[in-house]
Design an enzyme around this catalytic site. Sequence first.
Site, PDB file in Angstrom:
ATOM      1  N   ARG A 269     -42.854  -3.098  51.138  1.00  0.00           N
ATOM      2  CA  ARG A 269     -43.068  -2.553  52.758  1.00  0.00           C
ATOM      3  C   ARG A 269     -42.964  -3.900  53.531  1.00  0.00           C
ATOM      4  NH1 ARG A 269     -42.511   1.696  51.331  1.00  0.00           N
ATOM      5  NH2 ARG A 269     -43.606   3.426  51.354  1.00  0.00           N
TER       6      ARG A 269
ATOM      7  N   GLU B 169     -39.779  -0.794  61.313  1.00  0.00           N
ATOM      8  CA  GLU B 169     -38.705  -0.371  61.021  1.00  0.00           C
ATOM      9  C   GLU B 169     -38.769   1.074  61.863  1.00  0.00           C
ATOM     10  OE1 GLU B 169     -39.036   1.594  56.594  1.00  0.00           O
ATOM     11  OE2 GLU B 169     -38.690  -0.679  56.738  1.00  0.00           O
TER      12      GLU B 169
ATOM     13  N   HIS C 162     -33.556   0.236  54.693  1.00  0.00           N
ATOM     14  CA  HIS C 162     -34.582   1.051  53.754  1.00  0.00           C
ATOM     15  C   HIS C 162     -33.579   1.925  52.864  1.00  0.00           C
ATOM     16  CE1 HIS C 162     -38.937   2.176  53.456  1.00  0.00           C
ATOM     17  NE2 HIS C 162     -38.581   2.232  52.291  1.00  0.00           N
TER      18      HIS C 162
END
Length: 321
Positions: A239, A268, A286
């Site tokens: 993360r 993000e 991601h």
Amino acid sequence: MSHPKVLMPVPLAPEIVAALSVEFDLIKLWEAADPDAVLANAAGEIRAMATGVSVLSAGRTVKIDADFMSRFPKLEIISHVGVGYDIIDAKWAGEHGICVTNTPDVLTDETADTAIGLLLCATRELPQANQYLRAGKWLKAPFQLTATLRNRKMGVVGLGRIGKAIAKRAEAFGIEIAYFGRKPQADVGYAYFSNLLEMAKAVDILMVAVPGGPGTHHLITKPVLEALGSNGILINIARGSVVDEQALIQALKDKVILTAGLDVFEHEPIVPQELIDMDHIVLLPHVGSASHHTRQAMGELMMDNLRAWGAGKPPLTPVAE
């Protein structure tokens, strides 16, 4: 007999929406012109939720915190797509009889593959070499020499399912493994560090694989990066919140560490322009588990948890809390 009401706060994959719409009375909150009015009318009847992290929900996020959950007196289960569930206050949910499930295991291999791919790309500058060739520069001169994975030591920050899968892959490259965690694991032969700073001093690759949330917020700090050193490589597939992003930017600017490979970011999909402008690091949007095969498996497990609950059976993958 009517189907149980299930709240989906954010848009998940179309196949999930389609399947759950048939099997449950699905309330698609993101489609509502007035979400608060919808919740006011239906809150007393909602018994389940279907959620997902922003990368799986068209970039939308609804924080499933105590205030939000307390609006639903009959809520029994929150079925979440993704192994990380930091958008949910699972501790509060558990204390109030609400089961939270996630989708572990099915994304382990894909995410571990991505982590090794990031490590290779960051170390050997493979994306840069690709662009060099495409720009016609190879016609003028060979691509520059790069760093190597030879004689390196990797410190895995969080040796869970994904951390172990990454370590296994890294061993095949001849990389020595150490790990940091809350306690040593009896069935693991890797060197254990209870102090992250000490492990950073002993390795030159930091592989971040811990869950997000308050307990790991900014675990990777300026002193940790300094301890990793000028030959150090940071890889984060966990993360974005685990890394102090501003400290990392400064460390990269000042050559405190060699390079970084990042699949996740603090805010993000917003990525700091300072990172984008650096041509010696590798950035991914991601995509750790983003294959058709794995995302389908994640969706199926998330739905299977709801199906088990709907049939009066125990959920398949409840989280620890």
